[in-house]
Design a protein around this motif. Sequence first.
Motif, PDB file in Angstrom:
ATOM      1  N   ARG A 191       0.812  -1.212   0.000  1.00  0.00           N
ATOM      2  CA  ARG A 191       0.000   0.000   0.000  1.00  0.00           C
ATOM      3  C   ARG A 191       0.845   1.263   0.000  1.00  0.00           C
ATOM      4  O   ARG A 191       0.348   2.321   0.330  1.00  0.00           O
ATOM      5  N   ASN A 192       2.089   1.219  -0.406  1.00  0.00           N
ATOM      6  CA  ASN A 192       2.953   2.370  -0.210  1.00  0.00           C
ATOM      7  C   ASN A 192       2.850   3.422  -1.310  1.00  0.00           C
ATOM      8  O   ASN A 192       3.695   4.283  -1.410  1.00  0.00           O
ATOM      9  N   TYR A 193       1.807   3.403  -2.131  1.00  0.00           N
ATOM     10  CA  TYR A 193       1.656   4.421  -3.168  1.00  0.00           C
ATOM     11  C   TYR A 193       1.538   5.816  -2.575  1.00  0.00           C
ATOM     12  O   TYR A 193       1.829   6.797  -3.233  1.00  0.00           O
ATOM     13  N   GLU A 194       1.108   5.941  -1.337  1.00  0.00           N
ATOM     14  CA  GLU A 194       1.027   7.236  -0.665  1.00  0.00           C
ATOM     15  C   GLU A 194       2.182   7.451   0.304  1.00  0.00           C
ATOM     16  O   GLU A 194       2.264   8.480   0.942  1.00  0.00           O
ATOM     17  N   ALA A 195       3.043   6.496   0.406  1.00  0.00           N
ATOM     18  CA  ALA A 195       4.091   6.514   1.423  1.00  0.00           C
ATOM     19  C   ALA A 195       5.321   7.257   0.918  1.00  0.00           C
ATOM     20  O   ALA A 195       6.372   6.668   0.691  1.00  0.00           O
ATOM     21  N   HIS A 196       5.198   8.544   0.782  1.00  0.00           N
ATOM     22  CA  HIS A 196       6.297   9.349   0.253  1.00  0.00           C
ATOM     23  C   HIS A 196       7.531   9.278   1.145  1.00  0.00           C
ATOM     24  O   HIS A 196       8.650   9.241   0.645  1.00  0.00           O
ATOM     25  N   GLY A 197       7.337   9.265   2.452  1.00  0.00           N
ATOM     26  CA  GLY A 197       8.467   9.175   3.374  1.00  0.00           C
ATOM     27  C   GLY A 197       9.195   7.844   3.247  1.00  0.00           C
ATOM     28  O   GLY A 197      10.436   7.806   3.216  1.00  0.00           O
ATOM     29  N   LEU A 198       8.441   6.744   3.167  1.00  0.00           N
ATOM     30  CA  LEU A 198       9.056   5.430   2.986  1.00  0.00           C
ATOM     31  C   LEU A 198       9.787   5.376   1.652  1.00  0.00           C
ATOM     32  O   LEU A 198      10.910   4.882   1.574  1.00  0.00           O
ATOM     33  N   ASN A 199       9.177   5.885   0.613  1.00  0.00           N
ATOM     34  CA  ASN A 199       9.830   5.881  -0.696  1.00  0.00           C
ATOM     35  C   ASN A 199      11.120   6.704  -0.679  1.00  0.00           C
ATOM     36  O   ASN A 199      12.121   6.310  -1.279  1.00  0.00           O
ATOM     37  N   LYS A 200      11.110   7.819   0.012  1.00  0.00           N
ATOM     38  CA  LYS A 200      12.318   8.649   0.131  1.00  0.00           C
ATOM     39  C   LYS A 200      13.408   7.879   0.888  1.00  0.00           C
ATOM     40  O   LYS A 200      14.579   7.920   0.514  1.00  0.00           O
ATOM     41  N   TYR A 201      13.012   7.183   1.941  1.00  0.00           N
ATOM     42  CA  TYR A 201      13.954   6.364   2.706  1.00  0.00           C
ATOM     43  C   TYR A 201      14.548   5.264   1.825  1.00  0.00           C
ATOM     44  O   TYR A 201      15.759   5.030   1.825  1.00  0.00           O
ATOM     45  N   LEU A 202      13.720   4.597   1.034  1.00  0.00           N
ATOM     46  CA  LEU A 202      14.212   3.556   0.133  1.00  0.00           C
ATOM     47  C   LEU A 202      15.171   4.128  -0.905  1.00  0.00           C
ATOM     48  O   LEU A 202      16.172   3.495  -1.258  1.00  0.00           O
ATOM     49  N   ASN A 203      14.889   5.327  -1.391  1.00  0.00           N
ATOM     50  CA  ASN A 203      15.808   5.985  -2.330  1.00  0.00           C
ATOM     51  C   ASN A 203      17.145   6.290  -1.659  1.00  0.00           C
ATOM     52  O   ASN A 203      18.209   6.154  -2.268  1.00  0.00           O
ATOM     53  N   THR A 204      17.089   6.713  -0.398  1.00  0.00           N
ATOM     54  CA  THR A 204      18.311   6.979   0.361  1.00  0.00           C
ATOM     55  C   THR A 204      19.130   5.700   0.502  1.00  0.00           C
ATOM     56  O   THR A 204      20.347   5.702   0.300  1.00  0.00           O
ATOM     57  N   ILE A 205      18.454   4.606   0.839  1.00  0.00           N
ATOM     58  CA  ILE A 205      19.139   3.315   0.972  1.00  0.00           C
ATOM     59  C   ILE A 205      19.760   2.914  -0.364  1.00  0.00           C
ATOM     60  O   ILE A 205      20.899   2.451  -0.417  1.00  0.00           O
ATOM     61  N   GLN A 206      19.019   3.112  -1.438  1.00  0.00           N
ATOM     62  CA  GLN A 206      19.521   2.754  -2.763  1.00  0.00           C
ATOM     63  C   GLN A 206      20.831   3.462  -3.070  1.00  0.00           C
ATOM     64  O   GLN A 206      21.757   2.864  -3.609  1.00  0.00           O
ATOM     65  N   ASP A 207      20.908   4.735  -2.713  1.00  0.00           N
ATOM     66  CA  ASP A 207      22.127   5.510  -2.979  1.00  0.00           C
ATOM     67  C   ASP A 207      23.235   5.234  -1.955  1.00  0.00           C
ATOM     68  O   ASP A 207      24.371   4.950  -2.315  1.00  0.00           O
ATOM     69  N   ALA A 208      22.891   5.316  -0.683  1.00  0.00           N
ATOM     70  CA  ALA A 208      23.904   5.234   0.377  1.00  0.00           C
ATOM     71  C   ALA A 208      24.445   3.819   0.575  1.00  0.00           C
ATOM     72  O   ALA A 208      25.605   3.653   0.963  1.00  0.00           O
ATOM     73  N   CYS A 209      23.625   2.828   0.317  1.00  0.00           N
ATOM     74  CA  CYS A 209      24.007   1.438   0.592  1.00  0.00           C
ATOM     75  C   CYS A 209      24.236   0.646  -0.692  1.00  0.00           C
ATOM     76  O   CYS A 209      24.168  -0.585  -0.698  1.00  0.00           O
ATOM     77  N   ALA A 210      24.505   1.336  -1.774  1.00  0.00           N
ATOM     78  CA  ALA A 210      24.574   0.718  -3.106  1.00  0.00           C
ATOM     79  C   ALA A 210      25.580  -0.418  -3.197  1.00  0.00           C
ATOM     80  O   ALA A 210      25.345  -1.390  -3.902  1.00  0.00           O
ATOM     81  N   ASP A 211      26.682  -0.327  -2.494  1.00  0.00           N
ATOM     82  CA  ASP A 211      27.732  -1.337  -2.628  1.00  0.00           C
ATOM     83  C   ASP A 211      27.663  -2.438  -1.582  1.00  0.00           C
ATOM     84  O   ASP A 211      28.603  -3.227  -1.465  1.00  0.00           O
ATOM     85  N   THR A 212      26.587  -2.504  -0.832  1.00  0.00           N
ATOM     86  CA  THR A 212      26.455  -3.545   0.184  1.00  0.00           C
ATOM     87  C   THR A 212      25.614  -4.691  -0.359  1.00  0.00           C
ATOM     88  O   THR A 212      24.954  -4.567  -1.382  1.00  0.00           O
ATOM     89  N   ARG A 213      25.649  -5.809   0.348  1.00  0.00           N
ATOM     90  CA  ARG A 213      24.917  -7.004  -0.104  1.00  0.00           C
ATOM     91  C   ARG A 213      23.999  -7.533   0.991  1.00  0.00           C
ATOM     92  O   ARG A 213      24.370  -7.551   2.158  1.00  0.00           O
ATOM     93  N   LEU A 214      22.833  -7.969   0.570  1.00  0.00           N
ATOM     94  CA  LEU A 214      21.913  -8.730   1.419  1.00  0.00           C
ATOM     95  C   LEU A 214      21.769 -10.093   0.765  1.00  0.00           C
ATOM     96  O   LEU A 214      21.279 -10.194  -0.369  1.00  0.00           O
ATOM     97  N   GLY A 215      22.202 -11.126   1.457  1.00  0.00           N
ATOM     98  CA  GLY A 215      22.195 -12.442   0.836  1.00  0.00           C
ATOM     99  C   GLY A 215      23.045 -12.405  -0.417  1.00  0.00           C
ATOM    100  O   GLY A 215      24.181 -11.950  -0.400  1.00  0.00           O
TER     101      GLY A 215
END
Length: 133
Positions: free
Chosen positions: A31-55
Amino acid sequence: MPRLRLSPLFAVAAAIVATVGTAACAPDSVRNYEAHGLNKYLNTIQDACADTRLGNHNLGEWLRSGTTDSDSDYVYWLDQTSRLYYSRINVPQYRDAIAGSMGGTKSNADALDCIVRHLPPDRPTQPPGGMFQ
């Protein structure tokens, strides 16, 4: 026997109630189509954590390229990250959940540290726009 005739307005109202009721049961990550804050956080993770690995996933590329509906790792990660963002689980619970599903604490430490480090301190406590929260 006379036929019962429903008004078109009643039919529309019933459809709306059924749709809203079903959507209210969806996880926050769906339901995150209205979740602008969550989306901004995910964008931050995408940029800041780009070189890390999960699994076996490079976090930056994983977020940049998206995923298919069959990528259960991504769906699970997104749901747990949404729960963390909205304070539905705490940091230790999040770390345990992700590490448990993605291969352990040590191999995922850099990504988990980065995700937690960029967590906004003033994040909301529930997703926006929900009627049944």
